[in-house]
Scaffold this motif. Structure first.
Motif, PDB file in Angstrom:
ATOM      1  N   LYS A 177      32.363  32.710  31.479  1.00  0.00           N
ATOM      2  CA  LYS A 177      33.538  33.043  32.131  1.00  0.00           C
ATOM      3  C   LYS A 177      34.670  33.038  31.391  1.00  0.00           C
ATOM      4  CE  LYS A 177      36.547  32.218  36.126  1.00  0.00           C
ATOM      5  NZ  LYS A 177      37.107  31.037  37.171  1.00  0.00           N
ATOM      6  N   SER A 178      34.940  32.161  30.512  1.00  0.00           N
ATOM      7  CA  SER A 178      35.937  32.238  29.286  1.00  0.00           C
ATOM      8  C   SER A 178      35.757  33.485  28.462  1.00  0.00           C
ATOM      9  CB  SER A 178      35.865  31.020  28.744  1.00  0.00           C
ATOM     10  OG  SER A 178      34.621  30.608  28.004  1.00  0.00           O
ATOM     11  N   THR A 179      34.620  33.793  28.082  1.00  0.00           N
ATOM     12  CA  THR A 179      34.675  35.104  27.258  1.00  0.00           C
ATOM     13  C   THR A 179      34.969  36.346  28.148  1.00  0.00           C
ATOM     14  OG1 THR A 179      32.555  34.049  25.948  1.00  0.00           O
ATOM     15  CG2 THR A 179      32.951  36.261  25.800  1.00  0.00           C
ATOM     16  N   VAL A 180      34.673  36.343  29.188  1.00  0.00           N
ATOM     17  CA  VAL A 180      34.738  37.594  30.136  1.00  0.00           C
ATOM     18  C   VAL A 180      36.157  37.649  30.059  1.00  0.00           C
ATOM     19  CG1 VAL A 180      34.641  38.735  32.227  1.00  0.00           C
ATOM     20  CG2 VAL A 180      32.659  37.565  31.590  1.00  0.00           C
ATOM     21  N   GLU A 181      37.003  36.545  30.422  1.00  0.00           N
ATOM     22  CA  GLU A 181      38.360  36.454  30.481  1.00  0.00           C
ATOM     23  C   GLU A 181      39.232  36.903  29.207  1.00  0.00           C
ATOM     24  OE1 GLU A 181      39.258  32.805  31.602  1.00  0.00           O
ATOM     25  OE2 GLU A 181      38.973  32.972  33.926  1.00  0.00           O
ATOM     26  N   LEU A 182      38.565  36.702  27.908  1.00  0.00           N
ATOM     27  CA  LEU A 182      39.100  37.063  26.874  1.00  0.00           C
ATOM     28  C   LEU A 182      38.980  38.796  26.525  1.00  0.00           C
ATOM     29  CD1 LEU A 182      37.972  34.365  24.159  1.00  0.00           C
ATOM     30  CD2 LEU A 182      40.255  34.865  25.085  1.00  0.00           C
ATOM     31  N   VAL A 183      37.807  38.927  26.856  1.00  0.00           N
ATOM     32  CA  VAL A 183      37.678  40.651  26.823  1.00  0.00           C
ATOM     33  C   VAL A 183      38.720  41.544  27.874  1.00  0.00           C
ATOM     34  CG1 VAL A 183      35.957  42.248  27.504  1.00  0.00           C
ATOM     35  CG2 VAL A 183      35.171  40.440  26.558  1.00  0.00           C
ATOM     36  N   GLU A 184      38.935  40.842  28.972  1.00  0.00           N
ATOM     37  CA  GLU A 184      39.906  41.427  29.843  1.00  0.00           C
ATOM     38  C   GLU A 184      41.395  41.232  29.467  1.00  0.00           C
ATOM     39  OE1 GLU A 184      38.974  39.565  33.799  1.00  0.00           O
ATOM     40  OE2 GLU A 184      37.057  40.630  34.120  1.00  0.00           O
ATOM     41  N   GLU A 185      41.525  40.294  28.939  1.00  0.00           N
ATOM     42  CA  GLU A 185      43.000  40.174  28.639  1.00  0.00           C
ATOM     43  C   GLU A 185      43.360  40.807  27.309  1.00  0.00           C
ATOM     44  OE1 GLU A 185      46.153  36.406  27.848  1.00  0.00           O
ATOM     45  OE2 GLU A 185      44.222  35.775  28.342  1.00  0.00           O
ATOM     46  N   PHE A 186      42.365  40.761  26.399  1.00  0.00           N
ATOM     47  CA  PHE A 186      42.649  41.439  24.972  1.00  0.00           C
ATOM     48  C   PHE A 186      42.034  42.533  24.471  1.00  0.00           C
ATOM     49  CE2 PHE A 186      43.319  36.711  24.736  1.00  0.00           C
ATOM     50  CZ  PHE A 186      44.632  36.592  24.332  1.00  0.00           C
ATOM     51  N   ILE A 187      41.226  43.157  25.291  1.00  0.00           N
ATOM     52  CA  ILE A 187      40.819  44.537  25.024  1.00  0.00           C
ATOM     53  C   ILE A 187      41.232  45.390  26.351  1.00  0.00           C
ATOM     54  CG2 ILE A 187      38.719  45.921  25.124  1.00  0.00           C
ATOM     55  CD1 ILE A 187      37.442  43.752  23.643  1.00  0.00           C
ATOM     56  N   SER A 206      27.285  46.001  27.378  1.00  0.00           N
ATOM     57  CA  SER A 206      27.329  45.361  28.864  1.00  0.00           C
ATOM     58  C   SER A 206      28.315  44.607  29.169  1.00  0.00           C
ATOM     59  CB  SER A 206      25.947  44.925  29.140  1.00  0.00           C
ATOM     60  OG  SER A 206      26.096  44.123  30.517  1.00  0.00           O
ATOM     61  N   ALA A 207      28.503  43.686  28.064  1.00  0.00           N
ATOM     62  CA  ALA A 207      29.659  42.499  28.001  1.00  0.00           C
ATOM     63  C   ALA A 207      30.865  43.461  28.174  1.00  0.00           C
ATOM     64  CB  ALA A 207      29.727  41.774  26.875  1.00  0.00           C
ATOM     65  N   LEU A 208      31.219  44.438  27.645  1.00  0.00           N
ATOM     66  CA  LEU A 208      32.381  45.248  27.501  1.00  0.00           C
ATOM     67  C   LEU A 208      32.603  46.034  28.870  1.00  0.00           C
ATOM     68  CD1 LEU A 208      32.514  46.667  24.023  1.00  0.00           C
ATOM     69  CD2 LEU A 208      33.973  44.803  24.921  1.00  0.00           C
ATOM     70  N   PHE A 209      31.725  46.723  29.462  1.00  0.00           N
ATOM     71  CA  PHE A 209      31.763  47.862  30.306  1.00  0.00           C
ATOM     72  C   PHE A 209      31.173  47.457  31.659  1.00  0.00           C
ATOM     73  CE2 PHE A 209      32.316  49.802  26.160  1.00  0.00           C
ATOM     74  CZ  PHE A 209      33.916  50.163  26.603  1.00  0.00           C
ATOM     75  N   SER A 210      30.396  46.388  31.949  1.00  0.00           N
ATOM     76  CA  SER A 210      29.538  46.138  33.125  1.00  0.00           C
ATOM     77  C   SER A 210      30.802  45.646  34.075  1.00  0.00           C
ATOM     78  CB  SER A 210      28.667  44.790  32.997  1.00  0.00           C
ATOM     79  OG  SER A 210      27.438  45.228  32.426  1.00  0.00           O
ATOM     80  N   LEU A 211      30.822  46.138  35.272  1.00  0.00           N
ATOM     81  CA  LEU A 211      31.884  46.025  36.124  1.00  0.00           C
ATOM     82  C   LEU A 211      31.787  44.633  36.812  1.00  0.00           C
ATOM     83  CD1 LEU A 211      31.728  49.673  37.626  1.00  0.00           C
ATOM     84  CD2 LEU A 211      33.434  48.725  35.981  1.00  0.00           C
ATOM     85  N   GLN A 212      33.138  44.108  36.942  1.00  0.00           N
ATOM     86  CA  GLN A 212      32.716  42.817  37.557  1.00  0.00           C
ATOM     87  C   GLN A 212      33.599  42.380  38.920  1.00  0.00           C
ATOM     88  OE1 GLN A 212      31.683  40.208  35.663  1.00  0.00           O
ATOM     89  NE2 GLN A 212      31.205  41.869  34.250  1.00  0.00           N
ATOM     90  N   GLY A 213      33.958  43.712  39.425  1.00  0.00           N
ATOM     91  CA  GLY A 213      34.520  43.954  41.010  1.00  0.00           C
ATOM     92  C   GLY A 213      35.868  43.100  40.610  1.00  0.00           C
ATOM     93  N   ASN A 214      36.648  43.123  39.927  1.00  0.00           N
ATOM     94  CA  ASN A 214      38.255  42.824  39.946  1.00  0.00           C
ATOM     95  C   ASN A 214      38.975  43.986  39.522  1.00  0.00           C
ATOM     96  OD1 ASN A 214      37.697  42.845  37.051  1.00  0.00           O
ATOM     97  ND2 ASN A 214      37.264  40.638  37.105  1.00  0.00           N
ATOM     98  N   LYS A 215      40.395  43.584  39.109  1.00  0.00           N
ATOM     99  CA  LYS A 215      41.406  44.402  38.992  1.00  0.00           C
ATOM    100  C   LYS A 215      41.233  45.111  37.390  1.00  0.00           C
ATOM    101  CE  LYS A 215      44.505  40.778  37.771  1.00  0.00           C
ATOM    102  NZ  LYS A 215      45.826  40.229  38.089  1.00  0.00           N
TER     103      LYS A 215
END
Length: 475
Positions: free
Chosen positions: A44-54, A98-107
């Motif tokens: 989850k922490s890695t997903v949050e890094l991707v969402e915040e900084f990319i 997949s880590a970059l562009f798999s949809l997570q169902g969030n904003k």
């Protein structure tokens, strides 16, 4: 992970995004190499890094995210292109994509889709095959609504904003057939003829017909290369583009007449738009029928006849309902010929699909499905003959099990049928097809030239592309 985040916050947006990509490559690459089981997932922490900084979705609402400029965004896209091109291991490419562009169902999904559309569009422009292959896998496992959105972005870029750019899109078919197969499926879901705005642009139609007539087996790539035990998510695209292309062929004569009716209602002159592309739809219809016959070869080899419906009955029922509504709307106009053309194509496709095992539908169910359609002689003949169910799974498939309509008489679509009055006239654009897999009109002097591109089909198998179909274009 908090230390990494604090360090990234002190960097400029482009540098931080590059660092996150590097972190993904190291962590996921190492996890994949050391894993002997399923593909490792993201923390989850890695997903949050991707969402915040990319994708610039802030973790803390009180912190204003740093936005990249247009130039920095372009530089990031170039970095991504270079990364996926230079990464030699396909498994790592796929898991990073997949880590970059798999949809997570969030904003963050909206930002993901925006970045994905730009990346795939750039990959088409500069022919980055690894990205196109990753995009093909994404299209296969993602909900169809998102796939349609990606297709819309690509159509805007290559058909609407810069119409002459269609040639660039056309050239990728030989570079990444797998991506093109999935793209065709997404495009047919986008342009469903439900309105005049959702009719495929002429240049796009011409390009797709060119792809398919050059190598009809392109439409089966995803189906052939998908393991039978793989479970695709609910709501994803069809496993082949066949249903979508069949919808195009059947609804095109009706949809163009709907546009003509609207033009007359608004006081405009009659449009010749439909007439100009009738020949293309006729060619497309022929190719779809040929692919059904090719599909039978694969179903037979894999012992799937009668066990796997490539065309779901529910989807065919939805198409029949759409055709029925269109026919009702056009009834006041003198469009009987166009309605009969649409129903002729539907009847041919239904018979060939049932004969080849692509559609598992009993005669009674077929009658119920088509009960609301206007009368059509060819469709009546297809419904009147019993469709024998395939033999038990334990026994070998017998290729001549599809019966004649009446004992001792040829089939409704056979060239020697005594019911010739029910068939298209000699000037009709529709080929007269035999439902038997072993068609007598095979020519040994017309080998397929693209077999090497599709090794999954047996070299000794029956190839309908060599059949002498009596094709006559519409005039």
């Amino acid at each position: 992970m908090s230390d990494i985040r604090h360090a990234l916050l002190r960097r400029d947006p482009l540098s931080a995004a590059k660092e996150v990509l590097y972190h993904l490559d190291i962590s996921l690459g190492s996890a994949l190499q050391s894993s002997t089981g399923p593909t490792p997932g993201l923390e989850k922490s890695t997903v949050e890094l991707v969402e915040e900084f990319i994708f610039h979705v802030p973790k803390d609402r009180n912190i204003q995210p740093k936005r990249m400029s247009c130039v920095q965004e372009l530089q990031l896209l170039e970095i991504m292109c270079s990364y996926f091109q230079e990464q030699s291991k396909d498994a790592i490419r796929q898991i990073i994509f997949s880590a970059l562009f798999s949809l997570q169902g969030n904003k963050a999904d909206e930002s993901r889709m925006a970045m994905l559309g730009k990346l795939v569009s750039m990959a088409i422009a500069v022919c980055r095959v690894p990205i196109l292959e990753c995009a093909a896998a994404w299209l296969q496992r993602t909900h169809s609504a998102w796939c349609v959105r990606l297709a819309q972005v690509l159509m805007d870029d290559y058909c609407t904003l810069v119409p002459c750019a269609i040639s660039t899109l056309q050239n990728i078919c030989s570079a990444s057939p797998r991506f093109c197969c999935q793209l065709i499926t997404a495009i047919t879901a986008l342009y469903d003829f439900s309105s005049d705005e959702l009719i495929p642009p002429p240049a796009l139609l011409e390009m797709l017909v060119g792809w398919i007539t050059d190598d009809p087996r392109l439409l089966l790539l995803t189906f052939i290369n998908t393991p039978l035990n793989s479970s695709l998510p609910l709501g994803c695209l069809e496993i082949t583009p066949l249903l979508g292309l069949l919808r195009w062929c059947v609804k095109a004569p009706l949809a163009y007449q709907r546009g003509r009716k609207l033009a007359l209602t608004n006081g405009h002159g009659e449009s010749e738009k439909g007439t100009a592309y009738e020949e293309l739809y006729s060619k497309l219809h022929l190719s779809v029928l040929q692919v059904f016959l090719m599909l039978q070869v694969h179903l037979t080899e894999q012992n799937l006849i009668g066990r796997l419906a490539v065309l779901p009955v529910e989807s065919v029922a939805a198409l029949v309902e759409e055709v029925s509504r269109l026919c009702e709307k056009l009834t006041p106009l003198p469009v009987a010929n166009h309605i009969q053309l649409a129903l002729d194509r539907l009847a041919q496709a239904l018979q060939v699909a049932m004969a080849t095992g692509a559609l598992l539908c009993a005669r009674e169910d077929l009658r119920t499905l088509c009960s609301r359609l206007p009368h059509n002689n060819l469709l009546q003949l297809v419904m009147s003959g019993p469709v024998v169910q395939p033999p038990p799974h334990s026994g070998p498939f017998q290729p001549n099990m599809y019966p004649h309509i009446h004992p001792g008489r040829p089939s409704a679509l056979s060239p020697h049928s005594p019911h010739q009055s029910a068939l298209p006239s000699p000037h009709s654009p529709h080929p007269v097809l035999s439902p038997h897999p072993t068609h007598p009109a095979l020519s040994p002097h017309r080998p397929l030239t693209a077999h090497a591109a599709h090794p999954s089909l047996s070299p000794h198998a029956f190839h309908p592309a060599a059949m002498a179909f009596p094709y006559r274009p519409i005039r």
